[in-house]
Design an enzyme around this catalytic site. Structure first.
Site: not given
Length: 311
Positions: A174, A194
């Protein structure tokens, strides 16, 4: 007891801005970009502190460990810290494409699982959320995209409007795009991997750290093209960690805890509400309503979120 409000903790982020100031009338610490306001938090390195009233100066951790029954109610999780973390996110630029580790593998990665939900408080026209993979994208396709810098093309994009919400379980790839103000309710965790950060620099002028291996182990590669959620009555999201309701109130309508013997956390998405003694909470305010508290009343039409812990 009266409602308990806490002093927000403001976090500088490379993708943040000043919307907390312009939209919610907050006084930010300085002129830097602020992307997060931690409203309710009980972590070793970050603590919510009661802002006023007879409990002023006490931390959320002190309330949870020393006054659990009288403030929060009985039969709640025996966690050493308050199990939820609630934030406001001000995204003026795109956040990294990221994932939180599922509970089954989080310990092996040295992290904490994190399931969350987002309520869209404000959305600029054309602003995009990214959630899950585009239909047909395989793990191999995704790894190829990592190598050639086209990750964004492999992730499913949605253009939501204010008032909508979406559930983000651990393992769901997301990102929040530029142009959103979001209320986030999540597990008490701060583990984020990340996988792609748009090739930009951090506030220190250096590339931000990526966590590609941990991300690849965490991503649900069968999670294709989720949409924004449909409410079930007042309920926007419900899982083993939290239950979030949206209450649309008319002028003079009263509200309070979902159960008399349990606390609730409220955030005012629109409008203004008041306690019986006249104390008011306006758009952007968050407060904890202890067990046994009197009901509040809407002053004009209001929209509020009520968060509870299922048991």
């Amino acid at each position: 007891m009266s409602a308990i409000s806490f002093t927000p903790l403001y976090m500088q982020r490379v993708w943040g801005g000043r919307t907390l100031e312009s939209e919610y009338g907050r006084r930010l610490p300085d002129g830097a970009p602020y992307g997060e306001s931690w409203e309710i938090v009980d972590r070793e390195d970050e603590q919510s502190v009661v802002a006023d009233g007879p409990l002023a100066g006490k931390t959320l951790h002190e309330l949870w460990t020393g006054h659990r029954g009288e403030i929060f109610g009985d039969g709640l999780p025996e966690s050493p810290r308050f199990p939820l973390l609630i934030k406001v996110l001000d995204a003026r630029d795109d956040l990294s494409i990221q994932v939180h580790p599922p509970a089954a593998i989080a310990p092996a990665l040295g992290g904490e699982p994190k399931t969350e939900m987002w309520y869209i408080a404000q959305a600029e026209p054309g602003a995009k959320l990214y959630a899950g993979l585009k239909a047909g994208v395989t793990r191999g396709d995704f790894e190829t995209a990592l190598g050639d810098g086209t990750v964004a093309d492999a992730v499913h994009a949605i253009e939501p409007t204010a008032g909508e919400s979406i559930f983000i379980p651990s393992g769901r790839l997301h990102a929040i795009g530029a142009g959103f103000l979001i209320h986030e309710i999540q597990q008490n965790s701060d583990t984020t991997y990340r996988v792609f950060d748009w090739n930009r620099m951090g506030l220190d002028g250096q590339p931000r750290e990526l966590h590609v291996e941990s991300s690849l182990r965490s991503i649900d590669f069968n999670d294709y093209e989720p949409g924004m959620d449909e409410a079930n009555g007042t309920v926007l999201a419900e899982c083993e960690y939290f239950r979030v309701e949206k209450l649309d109130l008319s002028d003079g309508e009263s509200f309070g805890n979902a159960k008399a013997d349990r606390f609730s956390i409220f955030s005012v998405a629109e409008g203004q509400v008041a306690e019986a003694d006249g104390r008011t909470f306006t758009k952007g305010d968050f407060f904890l309503l202890p067990v046994g508290s009197d009901q509040l009343r809407s002053q004009g039409t209001s929209t509020i979120l009520r968060t509870t812990i299922p048991t």
